[in-house]
Design a protein around this motif. Structure first.
Motif, PDB file in Angstrom:
ATOM      1  N   ARG A  75      -4.302   2.124   3.321  1.00  0.00           N
ATOM      2  CA  ARG A  75      -3.067   3.162   3.424  1.00  0.00           C
ATOM      3  C   ARG A  75      -1.788   3.331   4.206  1.00  0.00           C
ATOM      4  O   ARG A  75      -0.538   3.738   4.197  1.00  0.00           O
ATOM      5  N   THR A  97       4.016   7.998   5.905  1.00  0.00           N
ATOM      6  CA  THR A  97       3.560   7.933   4.015  1.00  0.00           C
ATOM      7  C   THR A  97       2.784   6.947   3.353  1.00  0.00           C
ATOM      8  O   THR A  97       2.344   5.401   3.952  1.00  0.00           O
ATOM      9  N   GLY A 117      -3.445  -1.268  -6.790  1.00  0.00           N
ATOM     10  CA  GLY A 117      -3.097  -0.252  -5.986  1.00  0.00           C
ATOM     11  C   GLY A 117      -4.050  -0.437  -4.626  1.00  0.00           C
ATOM     12  O   GLY A 117      -5.180  -0.737  -4.380  1.00  0.00           O
ATOM     13  N   ASP A 159       4.543   2.154   1.049  1.00  0.00           N
ATOM     14  CA  ASP A 159       4.634   2.456   0.161  1.00  0.00           C
ATOM     15  C   ASP A 159       5.217   1.810  -1.085  1.00  0.00           C
ATOM     16  O   ASP A 159       5.839   1.134  -0.474  1.00  0.00           O
ATOM     17  N   LYS A 205       0.915  -2.169  -7.066  1.00  0.00           N
ATOM     18  CA  LYS A 205       2.119  -3.851  -6.178  1.00  0.00           C
ATOM     19  C   LYS A 205       1.455  -4.888  -7.421  1.00  0.00           C
ATOM     20  O   LYS A 205       0.433  -4.923  -7.912  1.00  0.00           O
ATOM     21  N   TRP A 211       0.683   4.555   0.954  1.00  0.00           N
ATOM     22  CA  TRP A 211       0.467   3.987  -0.443  1.00  0.00           C
ATOM     23  C   TRP A 211      -0.282   4.198  -1.046  1.00  0.00           C
ATOM     24  O   TRP A 211      -1.517   4.859  -0.836  1.00  0.00           O
ATOM     25  N   ILE A 212       0.770   4.643  -2.042  1.00  0.00           N
ATOM     26  CA  ILE A 212       0.230   5.038  -3.609  1.00  0.00           C
ATOM     27  C   ILE A 212       0.248   4.246  -4.158  1.00  0.00           C
ATOM     28  O   ILE A 212      -0.581   3.994  -5.685  1.00  0.00           O
ATOM     29  N   ASP A 213       1.942   3.816  -5.514  1.00  0.00           N
ATOM     30  CA  ASP A 213       1.547   2.885  -6.156  1.00  0.00           C
ATOM     31  C   ASP A 213       1.289   1.529  -5.561  1.00  0.00           C
ATOM     32  O   ASP A 213       0.459   0.964  -5.203  1.00  0.00           O
ATOM     33  N   THR A 220       3.123  -1.805   7.461  1.00  0.00           N
ATOM     34  CA  THR A 220       4.013  -0.267   7.232  1.00  0.00           C
ATOM     35  C   THR A 220       4.299  -0.785   8.790  1.00  0.00           C
ATOM     36  O   THR A 220       4.028  -2.174  10.321  1.00  0.00           O
TER      37      THR A 220
END
Length: 426
Positions: A77, A4, A43, A82, A10, A6-8, A89
């Protein structure tokens, strides 16, 4: 392992601040440092852009530095988890210690650049210009906004993703870095003016936990009695930018845009190379995005956007149809692209042409350059409303006009502009 990305956005809270007294008479008494914020929000696009900006802020060969930009977004990313809170991660634990430390250092530099820009500082240079490489010194010099007409501020960056990272350790690192690499230069003269203030920013996070530690040390300034003419107001124009720091900023910017001949001309003005052999014009694609107008270097776009770049080689192969559908799927992220806000690019490139025409091998004086409002990151949630308003866009914009666009670009351009070293931008 999870893949997955990273999108959101922080939000990271500043966990503490310390101010360090400077001995001697007050420096630039008219300068008033901006108040530090309790949180910073960003972001993946903003952090990746800041990492690339700081990595290319060197005097090395433009072709070498251009390679530093390519991995910034993909790295952040996949190695930052995320979610709204900062976390790393499990992929990070698969890296050897040296790679983990390198990534932590890049993130620390990126967080520092975001924070300094959000405070209002605009133009930047590598602080190596203050001392020899053997003498410990901070990472960056900044000018503009609060420091306009006063001098430059010094910033040191520190990042740590060690298993023992903690708030107390980051507080110690910020203090240690400030005392060793910032405080000795407060009051010193740089090529862009006097160093009037300094910061040390330490950012850390433990690989298997959620949360981050952000500690800042800065110069303690004496209280000055209110006066009607001690401070220069920050009107956002930043007219009168020292040529050296503006050229350093835009050398990095146009390397990121893949307009490498512009960096060669800047090096010639700085007396670092012979007159460039490449005197051909450079084409920029003009387009609108998020209500703004930007310029992208055609040389950077054409290999990826030409409709027949891959079509002829793949047509007829068994997987051709699936590949075609995947490349045009709404779920596939487009190639991130560094661009320049048009007004900022126009002002600088035409100024650069005038400097080239003057034939000077010494960049000096003041340049009249605009400042843009930052987007894609903010302090204390100040950018929240504008982020909601541009929810269909994914980009980060810095005060000097550089932007990284990671969202889908527009399908049509608004024309082409050409820069020629002797004729300017038209």
């Amino acid at each position: 392992m999870s893949t997955t990305l990273w999108i959101d956005d922080k939000t990271v809270a500043m966990t503490g601040e310390r101010r360090h007294r400077h001995k001697g008479k007050p420096i630039a008494p008219g300068f008033s440092q901006p108040a530090l914020a309790g949180t910073i929000t960003f972001g993946p696009t903003a952090l990746a852009a800041a990492i690339a900006r700081t990595a290319t802020l060197r005097t090395a060969d433009p072709e070498l530095l251009s390679h530093y930009r390519d991995s910034a977004l993909s790295e952040t990313r996949i190695l930052v988890a995320d979610g709204n809170e900062f976390a790393l991660t499990e992929h990070l634990t698969s890296l050897v210690d040296s790679e983990r430390s390198t990534f932590a250092g890049r993130v620390g530099a990126g967080i520092t650049d975001l924070y300094m820009n959000a405070l209002g500082y605009v133009w930047r240079d590598n602080a190596a210009c203050l001392a020899s490489s053997l003498k410990p010194h901070a990472d960056f010099l900044y000018y503009g906004g609060p420091s306009s007409a006063h001098g430059v501020v010094l910033a040191e960056a520190r990042g740590s993703f060690e298993a023992k990272a903690s708030d107390s350790k980051m507080a110690y690192e910020a203090q240690r870095k400030y005392l060793r690499q910032v405080r000795p230069y407060i009051g010193a003269m740089s090529p862009h003016g006097q160093v009037i203030h300094g910061y040390a920013v330490a950012f850390g996070s433990r690989p298997t936990t959620t949360g981050a530690f952000l500690r800042i040390s800065q110069t303690q300034r004496p209280k000055v009695k209110a006066s009607g003419n001690t401070c220069t107001p920050d009107d956002g124009s930043d007219n009168g930018v020292p040529a050296g720091v503006a050229l350093a900023s835009h050398r990095s910017n146009f390397i990121l845009l893949d307009a490498l001949p512009i960096a060669d001309w800047i090096d010639w003005l700085n007396g670092l190379r012979d007159l460039p052999d490449d005197r051909d014009p450079i084409a920029f694609i003009r387009f609108e995005y998020a209500g703004r107008r930007f310029l992208a270097c055609a040389d950077a776009l054409l290999p990826y956007h030409h409709p027949r770049f891959w079509f002829d080689d793949l047509f007829g192969l068994p997987f051709w149809r699936q590949r075609h559908l995947r490349l045009h799927s709404s779920d596939v992220s487009p190639l991130p692209c560094f661009v320049m806000e048009e007004d900022a690019a126009t002002a600088f490139l035409n100024t650069l042409t005038r400097m080239i025409a003057a034939g000077s091998r010494e960049a000096s004086g003041l340049l009249e350059l605009p400042r843009t409002e930052v987007a894609g990151f903010s302090l204390d949630g100040a950018d929240r409303r504008s982020r909601i308003a541009r929810e269909d866009y994914d980009y980060a914009l810095f005060g000097d006009g550089l932007a990284l666009i990671a969202g889908k670009p527009p399908q049509r351009s608004a024309g082409v502009r050409i820069w020629h070293p002797k004729e300017g931008l038209h």
